[in-house]
Design a protein around this motif. Sequence first.
Motif, short mmCIF file in Angstrom:
data_model
loop_
_atom_site.label_atom_id
_atom_site.label_comp_id
_atom_site.label_asym_id
_atom_site.label_seq_id
_atom_site.Cartn_x
_atom_site.Cartn_y
_atom_site.Cartn_z
N TRP A 11 0.88 -1.13 -0.03
CA TRP A 11 0.02 0.21 -0.12
C TRP A 11 0.84 1.29 -0.03
O TRP A 11 0.54 2.26 -0.69
N PHE A 12 2.04 1.13 0.56
CA PHE A 12 2.85 2.39 0.57
C PHE A 12 3.56 2.57 -0.49
O PHE A 12 3.40 3.72 -1.01
N VAL A 13 3.83 1.56 -1.26
CA VAL A 13 4.63 1.90 -2.29
C VAL A 13 3.56 2.36 -3.31
O VAL A 13 3.79 2.96 -4.43
N PHE A 14 2.55 1.63 -3.37
CA PHE A 14 1.37 2.00 -4.46
C PHE A 14 0.95 3.44 -4.15
O PHE A 14 0.97 4.29 -5.10
N LEU A 20 3.93 10.29 -6.82
CA LEU A 20 4.94 10.81 -7.87
C LEU A 20 4.33 11.15 -9.02
O LEU A 20 4.76 11.93 -9.93
N ALA A 21 3.31 10.32 -9.65
CA ALA A 21 2.51 10.40 -10.84
C ALA A 21 1.98 11.88 -10.86
O ALA A 21 1.93 12.36 -11.86
N GLU A 22 1.32 12.19 -9.75
CA GLU A 22 0.76 13.42 -9.64
C GLU A 22 1.49 14.65 -9.81
O GLU A 22 1.29 15.45 -10.50
N PHE A 29 -5.66 17.34 -10.47
CA PHE A 29 -5.17 17.27 -9.42
C PHE A 29 -6.04 15.98 -8.62
O PHE A 29 -6.78 16.33 -7.92
N TYR A 30 -5.82 14.76 -9.15
CA TYR A 30 -6.82 13.89 -8.97
C TYR A 30 -6.05 12.70 -8.10
O TYR A 30 -6.68 12.00 -7.52
N GLN A 31 -4.78 12.39 -8.82
CA GLN A 31 -4.02 11.20 -8.41
C GLN A 31 -3.58 11.39 -6.93
O GLN A 31 -3.44 10.33 -6.29
#
Length: 71
Positions: A11-14, A20-22, A29-31
């Motif tokens: 969960w932390f990695v996800f 980072l993708a955001e 601004f949704y991720q």
Amino acid sequence: MEGFVMTWWMWFVFGIMLLLAEFLTPGAFYQFFFGVGAIAMGALTALGLGISTSAQLLLFLVLSIGSLALL
């Protein structure tokens, strides 16, 4: 055969990947909210919340939408 189990570090990695993708994508601004939900789910799992993977996914969605609602 056992089902797939999401551990706290997954969960932390996800969540970090979503954050980072955001930061790397321009525009919306949704991720960020899904990243916050994943990190919160990782914290709950690390505390010993022993629930099934489907319940974890449902709680992840509730936490993500809840963090969006706080905006």
